[in-house]
Design a protein around this motif. Structure first.
Motif, PDB file in Angstrom:
ATOM      1  N   ASP A  41       0.791  -1.236   0.000  1.00 49.74           N
ATOM      2  CA  ASP A  41       0.000   0.000   0.000  1.00 49.74           C
ATOM      3  C   ASP A  41       0.819   1.280   0.000  1.00 49.74           C
ATOM      4  OD1 ASP A  41      -2.100  -1.739   0.092  1.00 49.74           O
ATOM      5  OD2 ASP A  41      -2.475  -1.517   2.232  1.00 49.74           O
ATOM      6  N   ALA A  42       2.001   1.259   0.613  1.00 48.34           N
ATOM      7  CA  ALA A  42       2.783   2.495   0.695  1.00 48.34           C
ATOM      8  C   ALA A  42       3.307   2.941  -0.664  1.00 48.34           C
ATOM      9  CB  ALA A  42       3.947   2.330   1.680  1.00 48.34           C
ATOM     10  N   VAL A  43       3.465   1.988  -1.611  1.00 47.74           N
ATOM     11  CA  VAL A  43       3.971   2.358  -2.933  1.00 47.74           C
ATOM     12  C   VAL A  43       2.874   2.887  -3.852  1.00 47.74           C
ATOM     13  CG1 VAL A  43       5.858   0.697  -2.844  1.00 47.74           C
ATOM     14  CG2 VAL A  43       3.704   0.028  -3.900  1.00 47.74           C
ATOM     15  N   LEU A  44       1.601   2.723  -3.469  1.00 42.84           N
ATOM     16  CA  LEU A  44       0.502   3.106  -4.369  1.00 42.84           C
ATOM     17  C   LEU A  44       0.555   4.571  -4.811  1.00 42.84           C
ATOM     18  CD1 LEU A  44      -2.487   1.124  -2.773  1.00 42.84           C
ATOM     19  CD2 LEU A  44      -1.206   0.558  -4.834  1.00 42.84           C
ATOM     20  N   PRO A  45       0.755   5.529  -3.879  1.00 45.97           N
ATOM     21  CA  PRO A  45       0.805   6.926  -4.333  1.00 45.97           C
ATOM     22  C   PRO A  45       2.005   7.220  -5.238  1.00 45.97           C
ATOM     23  CG  PRO A  45       0.461   6.801  -1.951  1.00 45.97           C
ATOM     24  CD  PRO A  45       0.858   5.432  -2.415  1.00 45.97           C
ATOM     25  N   ALA A  46       3.029   6.346  -5.205  1.00 44.53           N
ATOM     26  CA  ALA A  46       4.256   6.595  -5.962  1.00 44.53           C
ATOM     27  C   ALA A  46       4.304   5.870  -7.294  1.00 44.53           C
ATOM     28  CB  ALA A  46       5.476   6.189  -5.115  1.00 44.53           C
ATOM     29  N   LEU A  47       3.268   5.101  -7.638  1.00 44.49           N
ATOM     30  CA  LEU A  47       3.323   4.287  -8.853  1.00 44.49           C
ATOM     31  C   LEU A  47       3.582   5.119 -10.103  1.00 44.49           C
ATOM     32  CD1 LEU A  47       0.511   1.598  -8.356  1.00 44.49           C
ATOM     33  CD2 LEU A  47       2.982   1.319  -8.165  1.00 44.49           C
ATOM     34  N   SER A  48       2.916   6.261 -10.208  1.00 46.23           N
ATOM     35  CA  SER A  48       3.116   7.097 -11.404  1.00 46.23           C
ATOM     36  C   SER A  48       4.528   7.677 -11.434  1.00 46.23           C
ATOM     37  CB  SER A  48       2.075   8.224 -11.449  1.00 46.23           C
ATOM     38  OG  SER A  48       2.125   9.008 -10.279  1.00 46.23           O
ATOM     39  N   GLN A  49       5.058   8.100 -10.278  1.00 51.89           N
ATOM     40  CA  GLN A  49       6.415   8.645 -10.219  1.00 51.89           C
ATOM     41  C   GLN A  49       7.455   7.555 -10.520  1.00 51.89           C
ATOM     42  OE1 GLN A  49       7.643  11.113  -6.992  1.00 51.89           O
ATOM     43  NE2 GLN A  49       5.659  12.116  -6.765  1.00 51.89           N
ATOM     44  N   ILE A  50       7.250   6.372  -9.956  1.00 50.59           N
ATOM     45  CA  ILE A  50       8.172   5.267 -10.228  1.00 50.59           C
ATOM     46  C   ILE A  50       8.140   4.930 -11.717  1.00 50.59           C
ATOM     47  CG2 ILE A  50       8.661   2.830  -9.788  1.00 50.59           C
ATOM     48  CD1 ILE A  50       7.575   3.223  -6.946  1.00 50.59           C
ATOM     49  N   GLY A  51       6.932   4.862 -12.273  1.00 51.61           N
ATOM     50  CA  GLY A  51       6.797   4.570 -13.693  1.00 51.61           C
ATOM     51  C   GLY A  51       7.503   5.584 -14.565  1.00 51.61           C
ATOM     52  N   ALA A  52       7.354   6.877 -14.221  1.00 53.42           N
ATOM     53  CA  ALA A  52       8.017   7.939 -14.998  1.00 53.42           C
ATOM     54  C   ALA A  52       9.532   7.835 -14.882  1.00 53.42           C
ATOM     55  CB  ALA A  52       7.532   9.305 -14.526  1.00 53.42           C
ATOM     56  N   ALA A  53      10.014   7.552 -13.651  1.00 56.29           N
ATOM     57  CA  ALA A  53      11.463   7.474 -13.429  1.00 56.29           C
ATOM     58  C   ALA A  53      12.082   6.275 -14.149  1.00 56.29           C
ATOM     59  CB  ALA A  53      11.755   7.385 -11.934  1.00 56.29           C
TER      60      ALA A  53
END
Length: 411
Positions: A41-53
């Motif tokens: 759950d903690a990675v959910l808000p970061a999925l778009s940022q991780i994907g972009a990076a």
């Protein structure tokens, strides 16, 4: 119920000499189990940022960061289950936390989606050690409804983590780069590992350990896999978990893209997680009086009702129900899930004794292997509407209900 069984249950509720108290035990087991929820759950808000990076072009590839974690968990449990039965629960938990730390470091320094997904599988493989061994620890100490009651209270504390995890992830993103979400995982793992190492004694005595051998593994696995009651409850749990995992994987897209909630996403996610916590508390107070099977029957009927309502709302509103109705229906559906998770697992574990470690591994692994393909299949249709998720809820709920009914017939 026989006198011996009553005596066993009564003794199971007492704290053994030299052991930690019930409140501390529940807190420790809940936080240990919560490692899985935190990592999901903690990675959910970061999925778009991780994907972009990591140069991900299709958002559905980012969803694999969630789904493949469950794959690693499934295979890891098959390794750590027999290990905990042969080497003890403490060895499985501590060694698993070390592997988990290695996986977290791989994710932290990943520069491609392939390395990230590999790191997530390693993370999950390691965290399956504490995941499967903590279930076995509870089974070592408690039996039947007593186990279901303790598991419900563990779930009640455990649910605080998925409520807070997206908020923690969002907070990390405000102040730091997404890589430091994995720093958070490392710190959390260190804290629970040290706490467990110094406070919880081994619950599997040397004389009850099963020396590892392939022939013994094959024999024990055959007993578990051919036990109709265990398998029906396990598959029923897997179908329901598949529904929840489909929601989990698509939640960031649905809340932030379909409903444009922006930074409020973690708070709506926490609200829905609260319903599971409330249900776990209800279950913990009622299960000894009403029994696991009756509560599961009511919860499965409630799940089907909520899923049907969501499907109808999707039909009426061109696939996107009004946000308030969407959240209200999911709140009711996840309340039912809170009743089902602990009870279905306890029902599956109930016939198992000294093979509790292997049993927990096989049950958890099969449940995950059912859930992941189901979730990936449903998630592949989720775009900007809720309709695929609603249909998935109805279909998987019906499968779970049929399997549960067959389990009750075979007992």
């Amino acid at each position: 119920m026989s006198f011996n069984h009553q005596s066993h249950q009564n003794s199971a509720n007492k704290t053994p000499k030299g052991d930690i108290g019930l409140v501390e035990f529940i807190a420790l087991m809940a936080l240990m189990t919560s490692l899985v929820a935190l990592n999901l759950d903690a990675v959910l808000p970061a999925l778009s940022q991780i994907g972009a990076a990591l140069n991900v072009t299709d958002p559905r590839q980012s969803h694999l960061i969630v789904s493949l974690f469950i794959v690693g968990l499934a295979f890891g449990q098959l390794y750590y289950g027999p290990l905990s039965d042969s080497r003890g629960r403490r060895y499985a938990i501590i060694s698993g936390l070390v592997v988990f730390a290695v996986g977290s470091l791989i994710c932290m320094f990943a520069e491609s989606i392939e390395v990230m997904l590999f790191g997530r599988i390693v993370q999950a493989f390691g965290v399956s050690g504490p995941r499967v061994a903590t279930t076995a620890v509870v089974r070592d100490k408690y039996v039947g409804e007593a186990m279901a009651r303790v598991m419900s209270f563990i779930m009640m504390v455990f649910i605080i983590v998925p409520m807070l995890a997206p908020i923690l992830g969002q907070t990390v993103l405000i102040w730091f780069a997404w890589q430091h979400i994995f720093t958070l995982f490392l710190i959390y793992g260190l804290i629970v590992g040290v706490w467990y190492y110094f406070r919880q004694p081994e619950t599997l005595p040397l004389e009850k350990r099963l020396p590892f051998s392939w022939s013994q593994l094959k024999q024990s696995s055959k007993v578990i896999l051919t036990h109709k009651l265990v398998m029906f409850y396990t598959l029923s749990s897997g179908a329901i978990f598949g529904s929840f995992l489909a929601y989990l994987s698509a939640s960031q897209t649905l809340f932030q893209v379909t409903y444009h909630t922006g930074n409020m996403f973690p708070f709506y996610f926490a609200l829905l997680a609260l319903s599971i916590g409330l249900a776990s508390f209800t279950n913990g107070t009622l299960v000894m009086r009403l029994g696991m099977r009756r509560l599961c029957t009511w919860a499965l009927c409630g799940w089907m009702l909520c899923s049907g309502v969501l499907a109808i709302l999707c039909i009426i509103n061109a696939g996107i129900p009004p946000f308030e109705q969407f959240v209200a229906v999911l709140f009711g559906a996840f309340y039912c899930i809170g009743i089902l998770f602990g009870n279905l697992n306890s029902l599956a574990m109930q016939p198992l004794g000294e093979t509790a470690g292997l049993g927990a591994a096989i049950i958890g692994s099969i449940s995950n292997m059912v859930a992941v393909p189901a979730a990936v299949f449903v998630g592949s249709f989720v775009g900007t509407t809720v309709t695929p998720l609603a249909i998935g809820f109805v279909g998987l709920g019906a499968v779970s209900l049929v399997l549960f009914w067959n389990a009750n017939r075979s007992k």
